[in-house]
Design a protein around this motif. Structure first.
Motif, mmCIF file in Angstrom:
data_model
loop_
_atom_site.group_PDB
_atom_site.id
_atom_site.type_symbol
_atom_site.label_atom_id
_atom_site.label_comp_id
_atom_site.label_asym_id
_atom_site.label_seq_id
_atom_site.Cartn_x
_atom_site.Cartn_y
_atom_site.Cartn_z
ATOM 1 N N GLU A 94 1.545 -14.438 -0.081
ATOM 2 C CA GLU A 94 0.482 -13.562 0.402
ATOM 3 C C GLU A 94 -0.221 -12.857 -0.728
ATOM 4 O O GLU A 94 -1.445 -12.727 -0.732
ATOM 5 N N ILE A 95 0.525 -12.381 -1.708
ATOM 6 C CA ILE A 95 -0.056 -11.452 -2.666
ATOM 7 C C ILE A 95 -0.579 -12.116 -3.940
ATOM 8 O O ILE A 95 -1.164 -11.464 -4.772
ATOM 9 N N GLU A 96 -0.386 -13.415 -4.080
ATOM 10 C CA GLU A 96 -0.910 -14.112 -5.256
ATOM 11 C C GLU A 96 -1.849 -15.216 -4.802
ATOM 12 O O GLU A 96 -1.493 -16.042 -3.971
ATOM 13 N N THR A 97 -3.052 -15.221 -5.309
ATOM 14 C CA THR A 97 -4.010 -16.261 -4.965
ATOM 15 C C THR A 97 -3.567 -17.574 -5.608
ATOM 16 O O THR A 97 -3.268 -17.632 -6.774
ATOM 17 N N GLY A 98 -3.549 -18.619 -4.819
ATOM 18 C CA GLY A 98 -3.128 -19.903 -5.352
ATOM 19 C C GLY A 98 -2.991 -20.936 -4.258
ATOM 20 O O GLY A 98 -3.369 -20.714 -3.116
ATOM 21 N N LYS A 99 -2.417 -22.053 -4.593
ATOM 22 C CA LYS A 99 -2.272 -23.156 -3.658
ATOM 23 C C LYS A 99 -0.893 -23.122 -3.022
ATOM 24 O O LYS A 99 -0.041 -22.316 -3.358
ATOM 25 N N CYS A 100 -0.689 -24.052 -2.080
ATOM 26 C CA CYS A 100 0.611 -24.253 -1.437
ATOM 27 C C CYS A 100 1.084 -23.012 -0.688
ATOM 28 O O CYS A 100 2.273 -22.714 -0.647
ATOM 29 N N LYS A 101 0.144 -22.300 -0.090
ATOM 30 C CA LYS A 101 0.539 -21.154 0.724
ATOM 31 C C LYS A 101 1.087 -21.653 2.055
ATOM 32 O O LYS A 101 0.583 -22.589 2.641
ATOM 33 N N VAL A 102 2.132 -21.005 2.555
ATOM 34 C CA VAL A 102 2.676 -21.327 3.867
ATOM 35 C C VAL A 102 2.325 -20.221 4.848
ATOM 36 O O VAL A 102 1.840 -20.469 5.942
ATOM 37 N N LEU A 103 2.557 -18.976 4.462
ATOM 38 C CA LEU A 103 2.203 -17.858 5.323
ATOM 39 C C LEU A 103 0.818 -17.347 4.939
ATOM 40 O O LEU A 103 -0.130 -17.514 5.660
ATOM 41 N N GLY A 104 0.705 -16.689 3.793
ATOM 42 C CA GLY A 104 -0.595 -16.316 3.272
ATOM 43 C C GLY A 104 -1.084 -14.944 3.675
ATOM 44 O O GLY A 104 -1.795 -14.304 2.935
ATOM 45 N N ASP A 105 -0.738 -14.445 4.856
ATOM 46 C CA ASP A 105 -1.115 -13.109 5.284
ATOM 47 C C ASP A 105 -0.314 -12.811 6.549
ATOM 48 O O ASP A 105 0.248 -13.706 7.171
ATOM 49 N N ASN A 106 -0.271 -11.550 6.935
ATOM 50 C CA ASN A 106 0.565 -11.188 8.072
ATOM 51 C C ASN A 106 -0.049 -11.533 9.420
ATOM 52 O O ASN A 106 0.642 -11.518 10.442
ATOM 53 N N ALA B 294 0.822 -1.206 0.000
ATOM 54 C CA ALA B 294 0.000 0.000 0.000
ATOM 55 C C ALA B 294 0.859 1.260 0.000
ATOM 56 O O ALA B 294 0.598 2.215 -0.744
ATOM 57 N N ILE B 295 1.898 1.257 0.830
ATOM 58 C CA ILE B 295 2.786 2.422 0.912
ATOM 59 C C ILE B 295 3.534 2.616 -0.403
ATOM 60 O O ILE B 295 3.659 3.727 -0.919
ATOM 61 N N GLY B 296 4.031 1.513 -0.967
ATOM 62 C CA GLY B 296 4.759 1.595 -2.223
ATOM 63 C C GLY B 296 3.874 2.034 -3.372
ATOM 64 O O GLY B 296 4.294 2.824 -4.232
ATOM 65 N N SER B 297 2.642 1.538 -3.391
ATOM 66 C CA SER B 297 1.709 1.915 -4.459
ATOM 67 C C SER B 297 1.453 3.414 -4.441
ATOM 68 O O SER B 297 1.437 4.075 -5.489
ATOM 69 N N THR B 298 1.263 3.957 -3.234
ATOM 70 C CA THR B 298 1.014 5.391 -3.108
ATOM 71 C C THR B 298 2.238 6.197 -3.509
ATOM 72 O O THR B 298 2.130 7.210 -4.213
ATOM 73 N N LYS B 299 3.403 5.754 -3.088
ATOM 74 C CA LYS B 299 4.629 6.481 -3.433
ATOM 75 C C LYS B 299 4.869 6.471 -4.937
ATOM 76 O O LYS B 299 5.440 7.417 -5.499
ATOM 77 N N LEU B 300 4.428 5.427 -5.601
ATOM 78 C CA LEU B 300 4.585 5.322 -7.058
ATOM 79 C C LEU B 300 3.462 6.033 -7.815
ATOM 80 O O LEU B 300 3.408 5.986 -9.042
ATOM 81 N N GLY B 301 2.558 6.657 -7.069
ATOM 82 C CA GLY B 301 1.499 7.424 -7.706
ATOM 83 C C GLY B 301 0.311 6.605 -8.152
ATOM 84 O O GLY B 301 -0.520 7.082 -8.938
ATOM 85 N N GLN B 302 0.179 5.373 -7.658
ATOM 86 C CA GLN B 302 -0.950 4.527 -8.037
ATOM 87 C C GLN B 302 -2.095 4.732 -7.058
ATOM 88 O O GLN B 302 -1.902 4.706 -5.844
ATOM 89 N N ARG B 303 -3.275 4.916 -7.557
ATOM 90 C CA ARG B 303 -4.425 5.214 -6.704
ATOM 91 C C ARG B 303 -5.011 3.971 -6.054
ATOM 92 O O ARG B 303 -5.701 4.069 -5.029
ATOM 93 N N GLU B 304 -4.778 2.821 -6.636
ATOM 94 C CA GLU B 304 -5.306 1.574 -6.093
ATOM 95 C C GLU B 304 -4.201 0.534 -6.016
ATOM 96 O O GLU B 304 -3.170 0.647 -6.685
ATOM 97 N N ARG B 305 -4.443 -0.474 -5.206
ATOM 98 C CA ARG B 305 -3.507 -1.577 -5.068
ATOM 99 C C ARG B 305 -3.348 -2.278 -6.419
ATOM 100 O O ARG B 305 -4.350 -2.586 -7.079
ATOM 101 N N PRO B 306 -2.125 -2.541 -6.875
ATOM 102 C CA PRO B 306 -1.924 -3.209 -8.166
ATOM 103 C C PRO B 306 -2.577 -4.588 -8.185
ATOM 104 O O PRO B 306 -2.722 -5.234 -7.147
ATOM 105 N N THR B 307 -2.959 -5.024 -9.349
ATOM 106 C CA THR B 307 -3.566 -6.344 -9.492
ATOM 107 C C THR B 307 -2.587 -7.357 -10.086
ATOM 108 O O THR B 307 -2.725 -8.558 -9.864
ATOM 109 N N GLU B 308 -1.608 -6.879 -10.833
ATOM 110 C CA GLU B 308 -0.630 -7.768 -11.461
ATOM 111 C C GLU B 308 0.467 -8.116 -10.456
ATOM 112 O O GLU B 308 0.991 -7.239 -9.760
ATOM 113 N N LEU B 309 0.816 -9.399 -10.374
ATOM 114 C CA LEU B 309 1.756 -9.872 -9.365
ATOM 115 C C LEU B 309 3.077 -9.116 -9.397
ATOM 116 O O LEU B 309 3.563 -8.646 -8.363
ATOM 117 N N ARG B 310 3.674 -8.964 -10.576
ATOM 118 C CA ARG B 310 4.988 -8.335 -10.637
ATOM 119 C C ARG B 310 4.930 -6.869 -10.209
ATOM 120 O O ARG B 310 5.893 -6.349 -9.625
#
Length: 284
Positions: free
Chosen positions: A157-169, A68-84
């Protein structure tokens, strides 16, 4: 192999004034609705954690917010949707976040250290052992570790999929608490705790102060993620509670807008929702 923190009943009673505490702060607490840093909340949090460390407690901070902090600093109004792009935003945001933490904690003469984790770090026994030793060394030196998932490397955490170990903070903080043999885990959120209904929809919803078991009924009360800036919700907090309780760690959910509540929480006061662990107490 990691050595467990085995305590007698007497030792547990004597140690209540000096606890090892993991505090997880969510993105909604660290940022405004605009996505920019909430410096007031961050300063208040740093001051409280620094003071608790000065009282003799061992403090570990698990901090969300990098994307969220990085997105704002980069001038993006919303959270990116693309993984990279999420990973790029995380790299920028993590740098900014640690710079602010270092400055704020430094104002109170406290040293912080950055620890970025991937799922393999906590899942692989050898890596987990080294990680445990790192935490022990930092705490022994009076350093406050600041932990986040390494989003630029890991997509758990940031990509929806299987084999998650952490998944969120929320889950990450519970794993850190287990790894560090913490006495207490506190999740600072945008809500006072677990309610018997959605307090945003039902003004009569009642706060549940004490939970001894995560039941299907409790899970039915949980909703989804709170804001566009964060990924967690009450469901992830209940998952974290189960992990913590099984590891013998009490967990409390409370409002991150009031970091000063941490003083009462470490003293055992009835603040927020406390998930009570049922650890096996061993006599030496």
């Amino acid at each position: 192999m990691m050595r467990p923190r085995i305590r007698s009943v007497r030792a547990l009673e004597e140690s209540q004034s000096c606890l090892r505490v993991v505090v997880k702060v969510g993105t909604s607490t660290l940022t405004h609705d605009t996505g920019k840093l909430n410096l007031k909340n961050m300063e208040h949090l740093a001051r409280t954690l620094a003071d608790l460390e000065g009282m003799g407690h061992e403090m570990i901070l698990v901090s969300s917010g990098a994307i969220a902090i990085g997105s704002t600093k980069l001038g993006q109004r919303e959270r990116p949707t693309e993984l990279r792009m999420k990973q790029a935003a995380a790299a920028v945001g993590q740098c900014t976040m640690m710079h602010v933490y270092d400055k704020l904690f430094g104002e109170y003469n406290r040293v912080v250290a950055q620890i970025l984790l991937t799922g393999e770090d906590v899942d692989a026994p050898v890596r987990a052992e080294h990680l445990h030793n790192t935490f022990e060394s930092l705490l022994e030196l009076g350093v406050i570790p600041v932990v986040n998932e390494n989003d630029s490397v890991s997509s758990a955490e940031i990509e929806t999929g299987k084999c998650k170990v952490l998944g969120d903070n929320d889950t990450l903080s519970a794993m850190v608490a287990r790894l560090c043999r913490a006495d207490l885990l506190v999740l600072l959120s945008d809500i006072d705790g677990l309610y018997d209904d959605d307090p945003h929809q039902n003004p009569g919803a009642r706060l549940i102060h004490r939970v001894t078991r995560v039941t299907p009924e409790l899970r039915a009360m949980a909703g989804g993620a709170g804001t566009w800036r964060g990924t967690g919700g009450m469901t992830t907090k209940l998952n974290a509670a189960e992990l913590a309780m099984k590891a013998g760690v009490d967990m409390v959910i409370t409002n991150g807008a009031r970091p000063e509540d941490l003083y009462g929480i470490v003293a055992g006061e009835d603040i927020g929702t406390r998930f009570v662990a049922q650890p096996e107490i061993l006599e030496l």
